[in-house]
Design an enzyme around this catalytic site. Sequence first.
Site, PDB file in Angstrom:
ATOM      1  N   CYS A 195       0.767  -1.225   0.000  1.00  0.00           N
ATOM      2  CA  CYS A 195       0.000   0.000   0.000  1.00  0.00           C
ATOM      3  C   CYS A 195       0.805   1.286   0.000  1.00  0.00           C
ATOM      4  CB  CYS A 195      -0.977   0.102   1.149  1.00  0.00           C
ATOM      5  SG  CYS A 195      -2.209  -1.154   1.056  1.00  0.00           S
ATOM      6  N   CYS A 205      10.440   0.017   9.360  1.00  0.00           N
ATOM      7  CA  CYS A 205      10.770  -1.239   8.659  1.00  0.00           C
ATOM      8  C   CYS A 205      12.042  -1.037   7.823  1.00  0.00           C
ATOM      9  CB  CYS A 205       9.604  -1.637   7.759  1.00  0.00           C
ATOM     10  SG  CYS A 205       9.993  -3.032   6.692  1.00  0.00           S
ATOM     11  N   SER A 208      15.565  -3.336  -8.135  1.00  0.00           N
ATOM     12  CA  SER A 208      15.728  -3.078  -6.698  1.00  0.00           C
ATOM     13  C   SER A 208      17.180  -3.115  -6.242  1.00  0.00           C
ATOM     14  CB  SER A 208      14.891  -4.072  -5.895  1.00  0.00           C
ATOM     15  OG  SER A 208      15.241  -5.377  -6.278  1.00  0.00           O
ATOM     16  N   ASP A 252      21.450  -8.945  -5.102  1.00  0.00           N
ATOM     17  CA  ASP A 252      19.983  -8.899  -5.038  1.00  0.00           C
ATOM     18  C   ASP A 252      19.561  -8.341  -3.686  1.00  0.00           C
ATOM     19  OD1 ASP A 252      17.422  -9.051  -5.949  1.00  0.00           O
ATOM     20  OD2 ASP A 252      17.405 -11.220  -6.263  1.00  0.00           O
ATOM     21  N   ASP A 253      18.276  -7.916  -3.594  1.00  0.00           N
ATOM     22  CA  ASP A 253      17.852  -7.272  -2.351  1.00  0.00           C
ATOM     23  C   ASP A 253      17.655  -8.255  -1.218  1.00  0.00           C
ATOM     24  OD1 ASP A 253      14.892  -8.083  -2.586  1.00  0.00           O
ATOM     25  OD2 ASP A 253      15.216  -6.990  -4.438  1.00  0.00           O
ATOM     26  N   CYS A 288       6.849 -11.593   9.150  1.00  0.00           N
ATOM     27  CA  CYS A 288       6.514 -10.196   9.453  1.00  0.00           C
ATOM     28  C   CYS A 288       5.048 -10.123   9.880  1.00  0.00           C
ATOM     29  CB  CYS A 288       6.714  -9.328   8.221  1.00  0.00           C
ATOM     30  SG  CYS A 288       6.209  -7.615   8.506  1.00  0.00           S
ATOM     31  N   CYS A 302      12.907  -1.502  12.783  1.00  0.00           N
ATOM     32  CA  CYS A 302      12.446  -2.861  13.036  1.00  0.00           C
ATOM     33  C   CYS A 302      13.368  -3.781  12.242  1.00  0.00           C
ATOM     34  CB  CYS A 302      11.001  -3.050  12.569  1.00  0.00           C
ATOM     35  SG  CYS A 302      10.446  -4.769  12.730  1.00  0.00           S
ATOM     36  N   CYS A 312      12.422  -9.444  11.334  1.00  0.00           N
ATOM     37  CA  CYS A 312      12.452 -10.645  10.485  1.00  0.00           C
ATOM     38  C   CYS A 312      13.854 -11.255  10.410  1.00  0.00           C
ATOM     39  CB  CYS A 312      11.856 -10.386   9.106  1.00  0.00           C
ATOM     40  SG  CYS A 312      12.450  -8.915   8.325  1.00  0.00           S
TER      41      CYS A 312
HETATM   42  S1  SF4 Z   1       9.470  -7.741  10.458  1.00  0.00           S
HETATM   43 FE1  SF4 Z   1      10.868  -7.242   8.734  1.00  0.00          FE
HETATM   44  S2  SF4 Z   1       9.507  -6.788   6.986  1.00  0.00           S
HETATM   45 FE2  SF4 Z   1       8.265  -6.669   8.863  1.00  0.00          FE
HETATM   46  S3  SF4 Z   1       8.292  -4.538   9.497  1.00  0.00           S
HETATM   47 FE3  SF4 Z   1       9.959  -5.550  10.614  1.00  0.00          FE
HETATM   48  S4  SF4 Z   1      11.750  -5.296   9.271  1.00  0.00           S
HETATM   49 FE4  SF4 Z   1       9.961  -4.849   8.024  1.00  0.00          FE
END
Ligand code: SF4
Length: 464
Positions: free
Chosen positions: A5, A239, A286, A348-349, A385, A436, A439
């Site tokens: 989004c 993120c 990317s 790659d990302d 996530c 964050c 993940c």
């Molecule tokens: S868990 Fe990973 S993908 Fe989800 S918000 Fe946190 S950093 Fe981003």
Amino acid sequence: MHESCGVCGVYAPNEDVARLTFFALFALQHRGQESAGIATTDGKRLQVYAKMGLVSQVFSEESLSRLTGDIAIGHNRYSTRGSSRAINVQPIVVGKGSNTMAIAHNGNIINAEHLYAELCDQGYTFKTSTDTEVIANLIISSPEKEWVDKIRYAMRRLQGAYSLVIMTNHSLFAVRDPFGVRPLCLGGIDSGWAIASESCALDHIGANFVREVEPGEIISISDSGLDSYRGETSRRALCIFEYIYFARPDSVINGQLLYPARQAMGARLSEEYPVGADLVMGVPDSATAAGVGYAFKSGIPLGEGLIKNRYVGRTFIEPDQRIRDLGVKLKFNPLSQMLDNKRMVVIDDSIVRGTTTPQVVRLLKKAGAKQVHMRICAPPIRYPCFFGVDMATRQELIAAHKTVDEVRDFIGADSLGYLSIDGLIKAVALPKDVFCLACFTGDYPIPVQLEMDKLALEGMSAGR
Ligand code: SF4
């Protein structure tokens, strides 16, 4: 992996707000390709036009010209498979009379199921299966009189990620969750204000970037001007994938243009995983900037080995099995002469499930590459996530159950190097606690139950 989004809003009496919003959505198309919508108000009533499809497919001259008024909000949506339905397009409108609002949301509400049950008990009904409608009804259900207080009431109950644009008959609001998981910024235009998920959208509509909407902040814009209401934040958790992949490289987040941040990721990869090679390439688009950074730092020439078909996107034409089997060939065409007998460093990302990378490696080798050394900007993704990124379940994440050597063998590369978390943080040149990183680390900024994994993917769909 998909972020989900883009949102935007324009408050500009005497301007064609729908058209400005259309172009802002166009610039945010990379954040969601499933549906697009715009809501406007002329001070008396809210109108919405939203459909499945890309921005250019959804709107026509005729539909835009019918969206009149002084305020507009817009939304681009990416959703998980189960929720890919016309009923879930945004913006959505809820409420009655003077208690009516339109809302568009980027993020994912973790306690949406609980709030939904509570609101149903109070007699609220739902037309969609999105957590966005939960947010909207929570705001509407507030006993407070002023809109800002209603939004604050909802913010006290909501857990998760939300960057929102909200419109009433007379005001535009921008709202960002206290962690600031998703970006949101404020711009100024001649006769008003603009809000957008990313600054690139402001650039495209001729708005000046003013500042980011702060985590926990509500910005209210009306004929009495712009007001800001700051909330308390315990910690920030932007993120990190906005930096690695989601946001456009020409966007500015935390005062930083993303293109050089991605170049720095490539340079760090070159320091952490040097290798003798003939050519460096970033997987387009990317990892293009990171490829440039790796090449510059390593001194290995930069080249292109894959040409991306930029218009493949989400076509809504279901490919049959034979076409599906073509996999990345639908997306990339290799440049055989560039690759012939070359030792390639390929940046790659990220590697999520490990379904695409083996196809890329095979494609390059089949086209003549002698060696393929994969270098990945994101550290190994080991945890799902819960904040709106359509990633995978823990079982599906390849790095959750394979060592780096096992992943290397699985993808068929000659070597594999993931950027370290410290290397990534140094590349973005901001303190670690701004982000964050859940993940990679499993350390979520707010407590999440692991069974949320299932709910997030199969239950109530995120506004995203
Ligand atoms: S868990 Fe990973 S993908 Fe989800 S918000 Fe946190 S950093 Fe981003």
